[in-house]
Design an enzyme around this catalytic site. Structure first.
Site, PDB file in Angstrom:
ATOM      1  N   SER A 155       0.828  -1.075   0.107  1.00  0.00           N
ATOM      2  CA  SER A 155       0.011  -0.096   0.084  1.00  0.00           C
ATOM      3  C   SER A 155       0.805   1.244   0.201  1.00  0.00           C
ATOM      4  O   SER A 155       2.073   0.972   0.348  1.00  0.00           O
ATOM      5  CB  SER A 155      -0.791  -0.158   1.144  1.00  0.00           C
ATOM      6  OG  SER A 155      -1.642   1.166   1.360  1.00  0.00           O
ATOM      7  N   TYR A 168      -2.776  -1.360  10.292  1.00  0.00           N
ATOM      8  CA  TYR A 168      -2.827  -1.471   8.666  1.00  0.00           C
ATOM      9  C   TYR A 168      -1.676  -1.229   8.362  1.00  0.00           C
ATOM     10  O   TYR A 168      -0.882  -1.872   7.811  1.00  0.00           O
ATOM     11  CB  TYR A 168      -3.865  -0.765   8.087  1.00  0.00           C
ATOM     12  CG  TYR A 168      -3.999  -0.744   6.573  1.00  0.00           C
ATOM     13  CD1 TYR A 168      -4.578  -2.000   5.970  1.00  0.00           C
ATOM     14  CD2 TYR A 168      -3.362   0.087   5.831  1.00  0.00           C
ATOM     15  CE1 TYR A 168      -4.485  -2.086   4.528  1.00  0.00           C
ATOM     16  CE2 TYR A 168      -3.421   0.006   4.378  1.00  0.00           C
ATOM     17  CZ  TYR A 168      -3.892  -1.027   3.715  1.00  0.00           C
ATOM     18  OH  TYR A 168      -4.115  -1.162   2.402  1.00  0.00           O
ATOM     19  N   LYS A 172       1.424  -3.460   6.289  1.00  0.00           N
ATOM     20  CA  LYS A 172       1.884  -3.250   4.932  1.00  0.00           C
ATOM     21  C   LYS A 172       3.565  -2.936   5.008  1.00  0.00           C
ATOM     22  O   LYS A 172       4.010  -3.298   4.144  1.00  0.00           O
ATOM     23  CB  LYS A 172       1.022  -2.164   4.402  1.00  0.00           C
ATOM     24  CG  LYS A 172      -0.372  -2.515   4.217  1.00  0.00           C
ATOM     25  CD  LYS A 172      -0.345  -3.836   3.425  1.00  0.00           C
ATOM     26  CE  LYS A 172      -2.173  -4.342   2.982  1.00  0.00           C
ATOM     27  NZ  LYS A 172      -2.034  -5.148   1.952  1.00  0.00           N
TER      28      LYS A 172
HETATM   29  N1  LIG Z   1      -8.082  -0.044  -2.468  1.00  0.00           N
HETATM   30  C1  LIG Z   1      -7.261   0.770  -2.242  1.00  0.00           C
HETATM   31  O1  LIG Z   1      -7.111   1.993  -2.575  1.00  0.00           O
HETATM   32  C2  LIG Z   1      -5.955   0.083  -1.826  1.00  0.00           C
HETATM   33  C3  LIG Z   1      -4.560   0.870  -1.446  1.00  0.00           C
HETATM   34  C4  LIG Z   1      -3.638   0.227  -1.055  1.00  0.00           C
HETATM   35  C5  LIG Z   1      -3.488  -1.110  -0.844  1.00  0.00           C
HETATM   36  N2  LIG Z   1      -4.677  -1.707  -1.157  1.00  0.00           N
HETATM   37  C6  LIG Z   1      -4.677  -3.468  -1.073  1.00  0.00           C
HETATM   38  O2  LIG Z   1      -5.201  -3.988  -2.016  1.00  0.00           O
HETATM   39  C7  LIG Z   1      -5.927  -5.131  -1.447  1.00  0.00           C
HETATM   40  C8  LIG Z   1      -7.438  -5.354  -1.905  1.00  0.00           C
HETATM   41  O3  LIG Z   1      -7.849  -4.195  -1.543  1.00  0.00           O
HETATM   42  P1  LIG Z   1      -9.327  -3.721  -1.588  1.00  0.00           P
HETATM   43  O4  LIG Z   1      -9.585  -2.466  -1.815  1.00  0.00           O
HETATM   44  O5  LIG Z   1      -9.748  -4.758  -2.808  1.00  0.00           O
HETATM   45  O6  LIG Z   1     -10.230  -4.250  -0.575  1.00  0.00           O
HETATM   46  P2  LIG Z   1     -11.840  -4.743  -0.367  1.00  0.00           P
HETATM   47  O7  LIG Z   1     -12.517  -4.146  -1.422  1.00  0.00           O
HETATM   48  O8  LIG Z   1     -12.219  -4.477   1.094  1.00  0.00           O
HETATM   49  O9  LIG Z   1     -11.722  -6.566  -0.627  1.00  0.00           O
HETATM   50  C9  LIG Z   1     -10.929  -7.240   0.216  1.00  0.00           C
HETATM   51  C10 LIG Z   1     -10.877  -8.713  -0.473  1.00  0.00           C
HETATM   52  O10 LIG Z   1     -10.138  -9.389   0.667  1.00  0.00           O
HETATM   53  C11 LIG Z   1     -10.957 -10.619   0.905  1.00  0.00           C
HETATM   54  N3  LIG Z   1     -10.368 -11.033   2.235  1.00  0.00           N
HETATM   55  C12 LIG Z   1     -10.565 -10.488   3.490  1.00  0.00           C
HETATM   56  N4  LIG Z   1     -10.235 -11.263   4.177  1.00  0.00           N
HETATM   57  C13 LIG Z   1      -9.865 -12.342   3.987  1.00  0.00           C
HETATM   58  C14 LIG Z   1      -9.637 -13.567   4.404  1.00  0.00           C
HETATM   59  N5  LIG Z   1      -9.292 -13.715   5.749  1.00  0.00           N
HETATM   60  N6  LIG Z   1      -9.478 -14.546   3.625  1.00  0.00           N
HETATM   61  C15 LIG Z   1      -9.715 -14.690   2.211  1.00  0.00           C
HETATM   62  N7  LIG Z   1     -10.353 -13.493   1.916  1.00  0.00           N
HETATM   63  C16 LIG Z   1     -10.248 -12.298   2.689  1.00  0.00           C
HETATM   64  C17 LIG Z   1     -12.425 -10.197   0.657  1.00  0.00           C
HETATM   65  O11 LIG Z   1     -13.345 -10.968   0.702  1.00  0.00           O
HETATM   66  P3  LIG Z   1     -14.301 -11.778   1.878  1.00  0.00           P
HETATM   67  O12 LIG Z   1     -14.623 -10.805   2.910  1.00  0.00           O
HETATM   68  O13 LIG Z   1     -15.357 -12.448   1.092  1.00  0.00           O
HETATM   69  O14 LIG Z   1     -13.362 -12.775   2.577  1.00  0.00           O
HETATM   70  C18 LIG Z   1     -12.425  -9.091  -0.289  1.00  0.00           C
HETATM   71  O15 LIG Z   1     -12.464 -10.203  -1.541  1.00  0.00           O
HETATM   72  C19 LIG Z   1      -5.720  -5.156  -0.087  1.00  0.00           C
HETATM   73  O16 LIG Z   1      -4.359  -6.270   0.439  1.00  0.00           O
HETATM   74  C20 LIG Z   1      -5.101  -3.860   0.369  1.00  0.00           C
HETATM   75  O17 LIG Z   1      -4.559  -3.589   1.498  1.00  0.00           O
HETATM   76  C21 LIG Z   1      -5.902  -1.259  -1.664  1.00  0.00           C
END
Ligand SMILES: NC(=O)c1ccc[n+]([C@@H]2O[C@H](COP(=O)([O-])OP(=O)(O)OC[C@H]3O[C@@H](n4cnc5c(N)ncnc54)[C@H](OP(=O)(O)O)[C@@H]3O)[C@@H](O)[C@H]2O)c1
Length: 251
Positions: A155, A168, A172
């Site tokens: 991140s 968080y 990261k």
């Molecule tokens: N969005 C951003 O701007 C952003 C920025 C920096 C980094 N990131 C990183 O990118 C990645 C994806 O983020 P996102 O924004 O897509 O988040 P999100 O919309 O909250 O989706 C998270 C995904 O992770 C799954 N998940 C959570 N806990 C889990 C577990 N214990 N086992 C299996 N699956 C699990 C959730 O599915 P279930 O709830 O069905 O398990 C969901 O499919 C993360 O690592 C996040 O830290 C995102």
């Protein structure tokens, strides 16, 4: 000929491209970035093996994307569940070319001392230990084959910090270190990369940014840039902290 073409499309998961695509394991495919990457990789002719906890969304993915794509309800925080999932996938689908540790959680916005031990542990169990669980059970087969790329989702908050997201940030920053150490352990021909995806309007971003998350790209818009970027990664990227080249990612 038409029947053969139809069979090939089915085998490629309804893609119009050949079955010669890569096998891609993605954690966290039920929403957000994982869900958007799944659709885009399959559209480009690759096979996706995905997991997430939400059974309803996993069932929908199975309906939408035919084998050899494969979706399972698995919790990355459970080493036993990941062990069983990886064994099944390695036996039935082969060794992944690309392993994307994308599943993640963020703590609710709060000062570090306001966050209970259970919530802190949950963020660590999923974001950090979950990635290690997946690596533990998939990477030995990739090492034995001598090829493959592991991408651990970091991140902007893996390289900088803000108030109210300390758990968080801690996970990261740890992912950055874990991935660079892993990169030093891999044989030639492989790569491990910590990846900052940028800032994307997902459930996670809405949890910390509120309504202003709407000013950022959607996961689908992001995946159009991120997926080709991920497909180009190779051994020369080993150990390099990378960032998806989307708007705002380097701010
Ligand atoms: N969005 C951003 O701007 C952003 C920025 C920096 C980094 N990131 C990183 O990118 C990645 C994806 O983020 P996102 O924004 O897509 O988040 P999100 O919309 O909250 O989706 C998270 C995904 O992770 C799954 N998940 C959570 N806990 C889990 C577990 N214990 N086992 C299996 N699956 C699990 C959730 O599915 P279930 O709830 O069905 O398990 C969901 O499919 C993360 O690592 C996040 O830290 C995102």
């Amino acid at each position: 000929m038409a029947a053969a073409d139809a069979m090939e499309r089915h085998a490629a998961g309804n893609s119009n491209m050949s079955t010669q695509g890569k096998t891609i394991v993605i954690t966290g495919v039920t929403r957000g970035l994982g869900r958007a990457m799944t659709g885009e990789f399959i559209r480009l002719g690759h096979s996706v093996i995905g997991c997430g906890r939400s059974e309803k969304e996993i069932a929908q993915l199975r309906m939408q994307f035919a084998p050899p794509n494969h979706f399972s309800a698995v919790d990355v925080a459970s080493d036993a569940q990941i062990a069983a999932w990886a064994k099944n996938i390695l036996e039935t689908r082969g060794v992944p070319d690309l392993l994307l540790n994308n599943a993640g959680l963020i703590n609710r916005n709060a000062k570090l001392w306001e966050i209970g031990a259970d919530e802190f542990s949950r963020v660590v169990d999923v974001n950090l230990k979950g990635a290690a669980n997946v690596i533990r059970h998939f990477v030995p087969a990739m090492v034995a084959r001598g090829s493959g790329v592991i991408v651990n989702f970091s991140s902007g908050w893996g390289r900088s910090t803000d108030a109210e997201v300390a758990p968080y940030c801690a996970t990261k920053w740890a992912i950055e270190g874990l991935t660079q150490a892993l990169a030093q352990e891999l044989p030639p021909g492989m790569a491990a990369v910590p990846l900052n995806p940028g800032i994307i309007d997902t459930d996670m971003l809405r949890s910390c940014f509120g309504g202003s998350a709407g000013g950022y790209p959607t996961a689908q818009e992001w995946a159009k840039i991120a997926v080709p970027f991920l497909l180009k990664l190779g051994p020369s990227d080993n150990g390099r902290p990378l960032t998806v080249p989307v708007r705002g990612a380097n701010d």
